[in-house]
Design a protein around this motif. Structure first.
Motif: not given
Ligand code: HEC
Length: 98
Positions: A31-32, A35-36, A71-74, A77, A89
């Motif tokens: 699920s990550c 975006c990642h 955060g915008t998305m986190m 999620h 995870v």
């Molecule tokens: C819809 C897109 C999206 C999804 C799906 C997503 N992320 Fe993210 N993630 C982001 C964004 C955009 C950021 C930057 C912070 C923010 O704006 O929320 C972020 C930031 C992060 C960070 C912080 C990294 C840092 O260096 O500060 C982590 C850790 C992370 N995500 C883990 C995950 C994990 C694990 C999942 C799955 C469970 C996940 N993300 C799913 C978009 C997403």
């Protein structure tokens, strides 16, 4: 897929919470990827999460969940995950080499 996840959740809830289940960890991590990047190796504006420390990852995810990290998305999620699933995870991504 849903049924399998439910079955896995049931099996793992019987075991000690800190036990890592590689299948469950990878499944939840799918699920990550959107975006990642595949295996957290981001090629877009989202941060790279592959190879981050397990504790750092887990803490960060918990902070998004309880609203102490903006955060915008986190924050949206991670609300769908239990703390135990976030640990799975976090462990998964910490095992990936950058
Ligand atoms: C819809 C897109 C999206 C999804 C799906 C997503 N992320 Fe993210 N993630 C982001 C964004 C955009 C950021 C930057 C912070 C923010 O704006 O929320 C972020 C930031 C992060 C960070 C912080 C990294 C840092 O260096 O500060 C982590 C850790 C992370 N995500 C883990 C995950 C994990 C694990 C999942 C799955 C469970 C996940 N993300 C799913 C978009 C997403």
């Amino acid at each position: 897929m849903k049924k399998l996840l439910v079955a896995l959740a049931c099996v793992s809830s019987l075991s000690f919470a800190a036990d890592y289940d590689p299948v469950k960890g990878e499944m939840l991590s799918l699920s990550c990827f959107s975006c990642h990047g595949t295996d957290g190796k981001s090629v877009a504006v989202t941060p790279q999460i592959a190879g981050m420390g397990k504790t750092t990852l887990y803490q960060t995810l918990l902070e998004y969940k309880n609203g102490t990290r903006p955060g915008t998305m986190m924050p949206k999620h991670v609300k769908g995950f239990s703390d135990e699933e976030l640990m799975q995870v976090a462990t998964y991504f910490s095992t990936i080499k950058r």
